[in-house]
Design an enzyme around this catalytic site. Structure first.
Site, short mmCIF file in Angstrom:
data_model
loop_
_atom_site.label_atom_id
_atom_site.label_comp_id
_atom_site.label_asym_id
_atom_site.label_seq_id
_atom_site.Cartn_x
_atom_site.Cartn_y
_atom_site.Cartn_z
N GLU A 81 0.80 -1.22 0.00
CA GLU A 81 0.00 0.00 0.00
C GLU A 81 0.84 1.27 0.00
O GLU A 81 0.31 2.37 -0.22
CB GLU A 81 -0.95 -0.01 1.21
N GLU A 112 7.38 -22.04 7.73
CA GLU A 112 7.88 -21.15 8.78
C GLU A 112 8.91 -21.82 9.69
O GLU A 112 9.52 -21.17 10.52
CB GLU A 112 6.73 -20.64 9.64
#
Length: 273
Positions: A81, A112
């Site tokens: 953004e 992960e």
């Protein structure tokens, strides 16, 4: 100091399946109300980290977010953004997630758990000590993130983190840790809820305050935003109307001419109408 995963502790509520919809929504909302207060307590830590980010970016460095699961997705969201909102390059703020872009939409099993892959992912960007890396992990124990920050420290790359447990392994390997303790989740262990909300709030604070300090905002307006749709073009025109005290038509002409709100303001005020 002891380390307790409050994010994994039992919910303060039980028999959720027996609650009415209204009860569920009310209790979730009540829990959510506590999140901004927890973030408020962490403002000194957030300030310390932003104070490191701003000069790095001013001097040509980049900001990296690195995380897994929800935490990784939130970092990517914030990074993605920045270009449309503040008109910066897509490589100024970069979000990385364990498992790569596939993991943005679909969980990648065990991604992960690698202690080395995070650093490998950062190396794809030729990361250096000019940059800064923020590890995001609600638990504060994600190997992918911890391993990346450990190697960053060895390479003299400034590190920070956002975590929702106190005294976590992640905070211990971060030079500038942010610990926002939101307590047990409404659904036990579902850290996409309060912990995720806290991380989103903090990411908003980090990127917005950084961009303001990089002069990407004028007054309170996004004058460097990308004019990528009709809504933003209309917003840009209205900014010019207010800032320059001109008609809508004149503002529209200026924006079409200069393709950017800030540029239009500068040319107009310098007499180039």
């Amino acid at each position: 100091m002891t380390f307790t995963k409050t994010t994994e502790q039992d919910s303060n509520y039980n028999h959720l399946e027996k609650m009415t919809i209204n009860e569920l929504l009310t209790h979730i909302n009540n829990e959510d109300k506590s999140v901004p207060l927890a973030v408020e307590k962490a403002i000194p830590q957030i300030e310390a980290l932003v104070a490191q980010i701003v000069p790095k970016l001013k001097n040509g460095g980049r900001l990296f977010y690195i995380g897994a699961g929800t935490s990784g997705r939130l970092g990517i969201l914030d990074a993605s953004e920045c270009p449309p909102t503040f008109g910066v390059s897509h490589d100024l703020v970069v979000g990385l997630i364990a498992g790569g872009d596939t993991a943005i939409r679909k969980a990648v099993e065990f991604a992960e758990d690698s202690t080395s892959q995070g650093w490998k992912d950062l190396q794809h960007y030729n990361i250096s000590k000019n940059d800064i890396v923020i590890g995001i992990a609600a638990s504060g124990t994600t190997p992918y993130v911890i391993g990346a920050l450990k190697q960053c420290n060895k390479e003299q790359i400034t590190t920070g983190c956002i975590t929702c447990n106190a005294n976590s392994p992640l905070a211990q390997v971060s030079k500038y840790p942010i610990e926002v303790i939101v307590g047990p989740e409404f659904v036990t262990g579902s850290s996409r809820m309060k912990a995720g909300t806290a991380q989103k709030l903090i990411l908003n604070m980090i990127s917005t305050s950084t961009m303001i300090k990089l002069n990407k905002v004028k007054g309170n307006k996004m004058v460097d935003m990308q004019l990528s749709n009709d809504k933003l073009v209309d917003r840009g025109i209205k900014m010019l109307v207010k800032e320059l005290d001109v008609s809508f038509e004149e503002a529209e002409r200026l924006l079409k001419t200069y393709k950017n709100v800030r540029t239009a303001i500068e040319h107009y005020t310098n007499g180039n109408k």
